[in-house]
Design a protein around this motif. Structure first.
Motif, PDB file in Angstrom:
ATOM      1  N   SER A  40       0.868  -1.212   0.075  1.00 48.13           N
ATOM      2  CA  SER A  40      -0.013   0.091   0.208  1.00 48.13           C
ATOM      3  C   SER A  40       1.046   1.168  -0.024  1.00 48.13           C
ATOM      4  O   SER A  40       0.478   2.308  -0.819  1.00 48.13           O
ATOM      5  CB  SER A  40      -1.008   0.175   1.185  1.00 48.13           C
ATOM      6  N   THR A  41       1.872   1.361   0.754  1.00 48.75           N
ATOM      7  CA  THR A  41       2.889   2.446   0.935  1.00 48.75           C
ATOM      8  C   THR A  41       3.360   2.689  -0.555  1.00 48.75           C
ATOM      9  O   THR A  41       3.693   3.942  -1.023  1.00 48.75           O
ATOM     10  CB  THR A  41       3.845   2.107   1.877  1.00 48.75           C
ATOM     11  N   ILE A  42       3.716   1.627  -1.118  1.00 52.31           N
ATOM     12  CA  ILE A  42       4.560   1.866  -2.485  1.00 52.31           C
ATOM     13  C   ILE A  42       3.708   2.407  -3.546  1.00 52.31           C
ATOM     14  O   ILE A  42       3.674   3.142  -4.123  1.00 52.31           O
ATOM     15  CB  ILE A  42       5.304   0.298  -3.073  1.00 52.31           C
ATOM     16  N   ASN A  43       2.375   1.766  -3.615  1.00 51.56           N
ATOM     17  CA  ASN A  43       1.432   2.235  -4.619  1.00 51.56           C
ATOM     18  C   ASN A  43       0.747   3.409  -4.390  1.00 51.56           C
ATOM     19  O   ASN A  43       0.199   4.245  -5.327  1.00 51.56           O
ATOM     20  CB  ASN A  43       0.305   1.206  -4.594  1.00 51.56           C
ATOM     21  N   ASN A  44       1.031   4.219  -3.133  1.00 57.59           N
ATOM     22  CA  ASN A  44       0.608   5.535  -2.939  1.00 57.59           C
ATOM     23  C   ASN A  44       1.887   6.742  -2.831  1.00 57.59           C
ATOM     24  O   ASN A  44       1.395   7.467  -2.558  1.00 57.59           O
ATOM     25  CB  ASN A  44       0.016   5.641  -1.569  1.00 57.59           C
ATOM     26  N   LEU A  45       2.849   6.053  -3.545  1.00 55.22           N
ATOM     27  CA  LEU A  45       3.895   6.973  -3.814  1.00 55.22           C
ATOM     28  C   LEU A  45       3.531   8.101  -4.823  1.00 55.22           C
ATOM     29  O   LEU A  45       2.766   7.634  -5.819  1.00 55.22           O
ATOM     30  CB  LEU A  45       5.139   6.204  -4.220  1.00 55.22           C
TER      31      LEU A  45
ATOM     32  N   ILE B 248      11.074 -15.134  -0.365  1.00 48.37           N
ATOM     33  CA  ILE B 248      11.424 -15.217  -1.904  1.00 48.37           C
ATOM     34  C   ILE B 248       9.753 -14.988  -2.321  1.00 48.37           C
ATOM     35  O   ILE B 248       9.251 -14.458  -3.128  1.00 48.37           O
ATOM     36  CB  ILE B 248      12.082 -16.299  -2.352  1.00 48.37           C
ATOM     37  N   THR B 249       8.972 -15.846  -1.698  1.00 43.66           N
ATOM     38  CA  THR B 249       7.527 -15.731  -2.099  1.00 43.66           C
ATOM     39  C   THR B 249       6.797 -14.290  -1.856  1.00 43.66           C
ATOM     40  O   THR B 249       5.990 -13.831  -2.770  1.00 43.66           O
ATOM     41  CB  THR B 249       6.721 -16.760  -1.532  1.00 43.66           C
ATOM     42  N   LYS B 250       7.093 -13.786  -0.766  1.00 41.99           N
ATOM     43  CA  LYS B 250       6.633 -12.684  -0.169  1.00 41.99           C
ATOM     44  C   LYS B 250       7.300 -11.519  -1.416  1.00 41.99           C
ATOM     45  O   LYS B 250       6.509 -10.491  -1.674  1.00 41.99           O
ATOM     46  CB  LYS B 250       6.976 -12.100   1.062  1.00 41.99           C
ATOM     47  N   LEU B 251       8.329 -11.620  -1.534  1.00 37.53           N
ATOM     48  CA  LEU B 251       9.078 -10.533  -2.604  1.00 37.53           C
ATOM     49  C   LEU B 251       8.485 -10.781  -3.971  1.00 37.53           C
ATOM     50  O   LEU B 251       8.242  -9.618  -4.568  1.00 37.53           O
ATOM     51  CB  LEU B 251      10.664 -10.749  -2.727  1.00 37.53           C
ATOM     52  N   ILE B 252       8.025 -11.892  -4.589  1.00 35.74           N
ATOM     53  CA  ILE B 252       7.208 -11.910  -5.735  1.00 35.74           C
ATOM     54  C   ILE B 252       5.936 -11.322  -5.665  1.00 35.74           C
ATOM     55  O   ILE B 252       5.421 -10.843  -6.455  1.00 35.74           O
ATOM     56  CB  ILE B 252       7.132 -13.509  -6.099  1.00 35.74           C
ATOM     57  N   GLU B 253       5.412 -11.484  -4.499  1.00 40.45           N
ATOM     58  CA  GLU B 253       4.081 -10.823  -4.286  1.00 40.45           C
ATOM     59  C   GLU B 253       4.032  -9.231  -4.374  1.00 40.45           C
ATOM     60  O   GLU B 253       3.383  -8.744  -4.952  1.00 40.45           O
ATOM     61  CB  GLU B 253       3.248 -11.532  -2.857  1.00 40.45           C
ATOM     62  N   ILE B 254       5.140  -8.829  -3.656  1.00 42.35           N
ATOM     63  CA  ILE B 254       5.362  -7.368  -3.548  1.00 42.35           C
ATOM     64  C   ILE B 254       5.561  -6.785  -5.076  1.00 42.35           C
ATOM     65  O   ILE B 254       5.008  -5.689  -5.581  1.00 42.35           O
ATOM     66  CB  ILE B 254       6.675  -7.118  -2.699  1.00 42.35           C
ATOM     67  N   ILE B 255       6.274  -7.555  -5.601  1.00 43.55           N
ATOM     68  CA  ILE B 255       6.668  -7.124  -7.151  1.00 43.55           C
ATOM     69  C   ILE B 255       5.599  -7.138  -8.165  1.00 43.55           C
ATOM     70  O   ILE B 255       5.284  -6.111  -8.743  1.00 43.55           O
ATOM     71  CB  ILE B 255       7.766  -7.993  -7.658  1.00 43.55           C
ATOM     72  N   THR B 256       4.899  -8.183  -7.981  1.00 47.36           N
ATOM     73  CA  THR B 256       3.479  -8.282  -8.865  1.00 47.36           C
ATOM     74  C   THR B 256       2.480  -7.256  -8.647  1.00 47.36           C
ATOM     75  O   THR B 256       1.906  -6.724  -9.363  1.00 47.36           O
ATOM     76  CB  THR B 256       3.089  -9.491  -9.056  1.00 47.36           C
ATOM     77  N   ALA B 257       2.653  -7.091  -7.399  1.00 42.63           N
ATOM     78  CA  ALA B 257       1.464  -5.933  -6.818  1.00 42.63           C
ATOM     79  C   ALA B 257       1.805  -4.517  -7.264  1.00 42.63           C
ATOM     80  O   ALA B 257       0.866  -3.653  -6.997  1.00 42.63           O
ATOM     81  CB  ALA B 257       1.161  -6.197  -5.453  1.00 42.63           C
TER      82      ALA B 257
END
Length: 420
Positions: free
Chosen positions: A185-190, A215-224
């Motif tokens: 949420s913080t990233i997408n609100n930049l 690594i699974t959470k990193l993938i989730e963050i990148i795709t979102a």
């Protein structure tokens, strides 16, 4: 009476036939047993040598130490400027950047997608030393001017969600974030777009149960967040193959850029472009075998040098393939003599690594895991192999004494001089 005699005759014939078969079978069994005995003996002796129950023909530590001394001595004799030109550091100078035109074009395309508000993320896959960091440096310098780039060297291994969040908030200069959802949420609100470079994605997992959270959470963050952030990540070739089988990781990146095999002419260009900057003349020395060839002796001096240059770089390409760093290292190892004006290079590339065959299976599996993760600590090794920590420490100490691995921080890495 006739029937009796006939039966007696048949019985004698059958006996002699069986006797002859038994004799042949006995001889065959004797020879087979003898061969099996000596074969088993060799295997047992080989195993006992590996586990330390009998003396090895060559002491590994001594052989390794001798090899490393020769490598160090030959490198130290070179002029400082020449050592710098062929150092194993990331490139930022476009004059020395060679052979990755196709990969750079794909990276430029991925950047163009993202700048036009399309989703885009990049994974660059290559063997250690193949030039992934240099490719990123040139791309950032050429195509991402004016954008703030968040990039930080990371040493070690992390495999939990908490460790990942701490790292990313530090890299992206955010205030404290509690969980992955809050970070997304913080990233997408930049207000502004950002570029984030995460190198060596093999550092974000450990090969044991519950070791894949980061690594699974990193993938989730990148795709979102790949509309707001242009993610550039890298992974070594072996970890990429493993993660594809375990997580299908290639499905989560829009652009998977695998560094292709390099041809002979590429290695020749990249080495000679550096050499030419040095200002030294270059002279190739023939091997004893080449020196006695009639066809070689009939050539002029210039033809001989052209032949030797082609011969050398053809063999260098066969030996090092896609690995630029290893090719540069071998070039330095090939230099036999240097004076104020000229450098003499031997065309022979038959380096002897046979002493490494004395390694036990336990050490070989350990080196495989270190290669996969590009470095491990003793604690991480004990988790992966379900060993006591003391056993892992002793194993790492043994490999360090042999010069096969070295310690950097809390991690142990494979000596690059053996990375072929």
């Amino acid at each position: 009476q006739v029937s009796k005699e006939k039966a007696l005759h048949e019985a004698k014939d059958n006996f002699y036939k069986s006797y002859r078969k038994l004799t042949v079978w006995y001889r065959w069994l004797k020879n087979k047993s003898t061969g099996l005995f000596f074969s088993s003996k060799d295997k047992i002796v080989g195993i006992s040598t590996k586990v330390g129950l009998s003396d090895a023909e060559t002491d590994l530590s001594e052989a390794m130490a001798d090899y490393l001394v020769r490598v160090t001595e030959s490198s130290e004799k070179l002029p400082y400027v020449y050592q710098r030109l062929f150092s194993n550091e990331q490139l930022t100078d476009e004059r020395m950047f060679e052979g990755r035109k196709d990969e750079l074009e794909k990276l430029e395309k991925a950047i163009s997608y993202w700048q036009n508000n399309q989703i885009s993320s990049v994974m660059i896959i290559g063997e250690k030393g193949s030039g992934t960091s240099s490719l990123i440096n040139i791309a950032l310098k050429s195509y991402l001017k004016g954008l703030k780039v968040f990039r930080k060297e990371f040493g070690g291994t992390l495999c939990t969600e908490a460790e990942l969040i701490k790292l990313l908030t530090n890299v992206m200069e955010f205030e404290e974030v509690d969980n992955v959802e809050q970070l997304i949420s913080t990233i997408n609100n930049l207000k502004e777009k950002r570029v984030v470079v995460i190198e060596n994605i093999e550092d974000f997992f450990l090969r044991f149960v519950d070791g894949f959270d980061a690594i699974t959470k990193l993938i989730e963050i990148i795709t979102a967040t790949n509309r707001k952030v242009f993610w550039i990540t890298t992974c070594n070739l072996y970890a990429w193959g493993y993660l594809n089988k375990v997580l299908n990781i290639n499905d989560y990146f829009i652009f998977n850029i695998k560094l292709k095999e390099l041809d002979e002419k590429f290695l020749e260009r990249i080495i000679l472009s550096r050499h030419n900057i040095s200002g030294y003349n270059l002279h190739f020395l023939p091997s004893p075998e080449i020196e006695t060839q009639k066809s070689y002796l009939k050539m002029s001096t210039q033809q001989q040098q052209e032949y030797l240059q082609h011969f050398y770089f053809q063999n260098l390409n066969d030996l090092t393939s896609n690995n630029i760093a290893v090719a540069l290292f071998y070039w330095l190892r090939s230099i036999l003599k240097i004076d104020d004006e000229q450098i003499e290079v031997s065309v022979e590339l038959d380096f002897d690594f046979t002493f490494l065959k004395a390694l036990s299976d336990q050490k070989l599996f350990t080196l495989m895991a270190i290669t996969l993760h590009d470095g491990l600590s003793c604690e991480e090794h004990s988790k992966i192999f379900n060993m006591e920590l003391k056993s892992s420490q002793l194993l790492f100490a043994s490999l360090s004494d042999d010069g096969i691995i070295f310690q950097r921080g809390s991690n142990y890495k494979i000596n690059f001089q053996l990375y072929t």
